[in-house]
Design a protein around this motif. Structure first.
Motif, PDB file in Angstrom:
ATOM      1  N   CYS A 201      42.054  50.527  29.129  1.00  0.00           N
ATOM      2  CA  CYS A 201      41.654  51.523  30.368  1.00  0.00           C
ATOM      3  C   CYS A 201      41.550  52.636  29.269  1.00  0.00           C
ATOM      4  O   CYS A 201      40.769  53.698  30.135  1.00  0.00           O
ATOM      5  CB  CYS A 201      43.002  51.849  31.866  1.00  0.00           C
ATOM      6  SG  CYS A 201      43.188  50.393  32.320  1.00  0.00           S
TER       7      CYS A 201
ATOM      8  N   CYS B 189      45.878  41.106  33.621  1.00  0.00           N
ATOM      9  CA  CYS B 189      46.179  41.722  34.648  1.00  0.00           C
ATOM     10  C   CYS B 189      46.906  40.176  36.050  1.00  0.00           C
ATOM     11  O   CYS B 189      47.760  40.664  36.849  1.00  0.00           O
ATOM     12  CB  CYS B 189      45.190  42.010  35.406  1.00  0.00           C
ATOM     13  SG  CYS B 189      44.152  43.529  34.607  1.00  0.00           S
TER      14      CYS B 189
ATOM     15  N   SER C  87      40.751  40.624  32.316  1.00  0.00           N
ATOM     16  CA  SER C  87      40.922  40.284  34.033  1.00  0.00           C
ATOM     17  C   SER C  87      42.229  39.409  33.716  1.00  0.00           C
ATOM     18  O   SER C  87      42.913  39.314  34.106  1.00  0.00           O
ATOM     19  CB  SER C  87      40.063  39.119  34.715  1.00  0.00           C
ATOM     20  OG  SER C  87      39.123  40.305  34.709  1.00  0.00           O
TER      21      SER C  87
ATOM     22  N   THR D 137      39.238  42.678  24.824  1.00  0.00           N
ATOM     23  CA  THR D 137      38.694  43.013  26.181  1.00  0.00           C
ATOM     24  C   THR D 137      38.096  42.035  27.376  1.00  0.00           C
ATOM     25  O   THR D 137      38.300  41.925  28.326  1.00  0.00           O
ATOM     26  CB  THR D 137      37.237  44.079  25.722  1.00  0.00           C
ATOM     27  OG1 THR D 137      36.507  43.336  25.493  1.00  0.00           O
ATOM     28  CG2 THR D 137      37.803  45.132  25.414  1.00  0.00           C
TER      29      THR D 137
ATOM     30  N   GLU E 257      37.296  49.888  35.342  1.00  0.00           N
ATOM     31  CA  GLU E 257      37.041  49.235  36.944  1.00  0.00           C
ATOM     32  C   GLU E 257      37.263  48.320  37.258  1.00  0.00           C
ATOM     33  O   GLU E 257      37.289  47.624  38.009  1.00  0.00           O
ATOM     34  CB  GLU E 257      35.612  49.251  36.749  1.00  0.00           C
ATOM     35  CG  GLU E 257      35.159  50.858  37.489  1.00  0.00           C
ATOM     36  CD  GLU E 257      33.952  51.152  36.902  1.00  0.00           C
ATOM     37  OE1 GLU E 257      32.911  50.111  36.893  1.00  0.00           O
ATOM     38  OE2 GLU E 257      32.820  52.560  36.766  1.00  0.00           O
ATOM     39  N   GLU E 258      37.691  46.968  36.301  1.00  0.00           N
ATOM     40  CA  GLU E 258      37.126  45.657  36.571  1.00  0.00           C
ATOM     41  C   GLU E 258      39.073  45.713  36.268  1.00  0.00           C
ATOM     42  O   GLU E 258      39.847  44.643  37.176  1.00  0.00           O
ATOM     43  CB  GLU E 258      37.396  45.355  34.683  1.00  0.00           C
ATOM     44  CG  GLU E 258      37.351  44.229  35.001  1.00  0.00           C
ATOM     45  CD  GLU E 258      37.373  43.064  33.345  1.00  0.00           C
ATOM     46  OE1 GLU E 258      37.095  41.635  33.560  1.00  0.00           O
ATOM     47  OE2 GLU E 258      37.067  44.326  32.652  1.00  0.00           O
TER      48      GLU E 258
ATOM     49  N   PRO F 290      35.704  35.684  40.310  1.00  0.00           N
ATOM     50  CA  PRO F 290      34.731  37.051  40.575  1.00  0.00           C
ATOM     51  C   PRO F 290      33.219  35.779  40.952  1.00  0.00           C
ATOM     52  O   PRO F 290      33.223  34.948  40.522  1.00  0.00           O
ATOM     53  CB  PRO F 290      33.919  37.340  39.145  1.00  0.00           C
ATOM     54  CG  PRO F 290      35.402  37.486  38.136  1.00  0.00           C
ATOM     55  CD  PRO F 290      36.349  36.015  38.770  1.00  0.00           C
TER      56      PRO F 290
ATOM     57  N   ALA G 216      36.382  49.575  31.359  1.00  0.00           N
ATOM     58  CA  ALA G 216      37.733  48.529  31.612  1.00  0.00           C
ATOM     59  C   ALA G 216      38.145  48.774  33.269  1.00  0.00           C
ATOM     60  O   ALA G 216      39.335  47.941  33.823  1.00  0.00           O
ATOM     61  CB  ALA G 216      38.761  48.118  30.804  1.00  0.00           C
TER      62      ALA G 216
ATOM     63  N   ALA H 230      40.087  46.573  40.488  1.00  0.00           N
ATOM     64  CA  ALA H 230      39.290  46.141  40.985  1.00  0.00           C
ATOM     65  C   ALA H 230      41.174  44.688  41.651  1.00  0.00           C
ATOM     66  O   ALA H 230      41.270  44.040  42.539  1.00  0.00           O
ATOM     67  CB  ALA H 230      38.749  44.768  40.680  1.00  0.00           C
TER      68      ALA H 230
END
Length: 450
Positions: free
Chosen positions: A13, A106, A103, A99, A21-22, A161, A19, A25
């Protein structure tokens, strides 16, 4: 592991453009981080991002200084020299900066946070149960409600997504074009039905419905046989009506071509069956990836067992015989059926497998002059119509034929009344199969094909 994930996510981040924004979300609240300082860093990242400011180290440090002062919570432990900039530099110096898995990281953090929350629920429940006069049913109800909440959150957060779905479907289109094959799902082995549905697809609920003794279980067995034995695709059958022994006789009849009654009696024309043939078929089908359970009756247990079979055996198709026999907590029969159908549909989406459930039709169909089923003949039809991706009705003229009248005993019609992937049959249209009820075998052609 949790701290490692937290450091990895905050590192990206602060250092990788876009990053944040991902991550935002997926991670909605700072409380997902276990360390108070990390919560405040993520809060700063979110606030700055929403204001249109890139959350780099300088911007985040200025925000934290303005809101919380110079020293972080860690300074309270005695290290008075530790300030926000020290925390941020420690995070940006962290070595794991891959990177591509952001997701995934997370989602792992969410799962770990959920595990910690669930552990607290169970600890609280144990504490309550140790109190004098504890009500175990009340404690169980509280635990069940909290676990359902956590399950709902996890299922919601596991969504992918839409771009991933577009990419996956595009590849399926490419592969189907290369193969020259229009069937993109799992083949049932009933070619006319496969041509209509394009096979059984992941995340779909298919309802196969008919009046009693129409041939529903026979068609289920034939499809399961074609998938598990012929194609060697792991398949599960959950039978709420027939026992394992009854289904075993049906599969032996299909494989040996002996009649059900002959398998049951052990005699054909008053002579013993060819046991070598019987045991050979039993061994062949027994070694196929077919898993049958006849001891699961309620929705929660059914969902648990289906998940276990998918995880342990890699099951890719599930058959259920039949839907209206599944029990669930509800004030009346209609709401129970709706809860069951919705539960099965959500389960198919969660596990990304096709589920095929048999269903009984109401007696109303027998009262009409034209006895071919329509969607309103489904018991508690509103919920079943809404939840099902495909609805297939069975019809046999011989079932309703009067004594002495002409009817083709072996004809079985499939009427596709709902089909999310294609067209449906109009009034009077259907797919015609040949059904040999004594041996449970179905085919697309004349009985000679048997």
């Amino acid at each position: 592991m949790s701290l490692l994930l937290e450091k990895t996510i905050l590192n990206q981040c602060l250092t990788v453009i876009g990053a944040n924004e991902e991550v935002m979300a997926i991670l909605k609240k700072p409380e997902i981080f276990s360390v108070p300082d990390y919560q405040r860093v993520y809060e700063a990242v979110c606030t700055l991002s929403r204001a249109g400011t890139e959350p780099d180290v300088i911007a985040v440090n200025n925000y934290l200084l303005q809101k919380y002062g110079n020293h972080s919570d860690m300074s309270k432990t005695g290290d008075l020299q530790r300030n926000w900039l020290d925390i941020l530099l420690e995070l940006t110096d962290f070595s794991d900066r891959v990177t591509g898995a952001l997701s995934h990281h997370c989602f792992l953090l969410i799962e770990q946070a959920m595990c910690a929350s669930m552990q607290r629920v169970f600890v609280s429940a144990l504490t309550q149960l140790q109190l004098p006069g504890a009500d175990p049913l009340k404690v169980m109800d509280q635990v069940g409600t909290q676990l359902e909440t956590y399950q709902g959150r996890l299922l919601e957060l596991k969504g992918e997504p839409f771009s991933k779905a577009l990419e996956r479907v595009s590849k399926e289109v490419e592969e189907a074009g290369i193969r020259g094959d229009a069937i993109t799902g799992i083949r049932t082995g009933l070619h006319q039905l496969d041509a209509y549905l394009k096979g059984l697809h992941p995340a779909t609920l298919t309802i196969l419905a008919g009046r009693p003794a129409m041939g529903k279980t026979a068609q289920l067995c034939q499809m399961a046989y074609n998938i598990a034995y012929v194609q060697q695709i792991p398949t599960a059958i959950f039978s709420l009506e027939m026992s394992n022994d009854q289904l075993a006789r049906r599969f032996l009849a299909m494989g040996t071509h002996y009649k059900n009654a002959e398998i049951l009696s052990g005699l054909s024309a008053d002579r013993p069956l060819d046991l070598q043939r019987v045991f050979a078929v039993a061994d062949q089908i027994g070694q196929s990836p077919l898993y049958v359970r006849d001891d699961v009756y309620d929705l929660d247990s059914l969902k648990t067992e289906i998940k276990r079979h998918v995880r342990k055996h890699g099951v890719r198709v599930v058959f259920i015989d039949y839907l209206q026999l599944i029990e669930a907590k509800a004030p009346n029969r209609r709401e129970m059926t709706g809860k069951v159908s919705r539960g099965l549909k959500l389960l198919s989406k969660d596990l990304k497998i096709p589920i095929v459930a048999l269903a009984q039709l109401s007696r109303d169909v027998d009262k009409r002059e034209d006895k071919r089923p329509v969607k309103s003949d489904l018991k508690e039809s509103g919920d079943l119509e809404q939840d099902a991706d495909n609805i297939i009705f069975q019809y046999r003229d011989s079932y309703y034929a009067e004594a002495g009248s002409f009817s083709r005993e072996n004809e079985l019609e499939n009427i596709v009344a709902k089909n999310r992937n294609g067209s449906t049959h109009k009034q009077g249209e259907s797919i015609l199969f040949w059904l040999d009820l004594p041996t449970n075998r179905m085919a697309d052609r004349e009985p000679s094909a048997f």
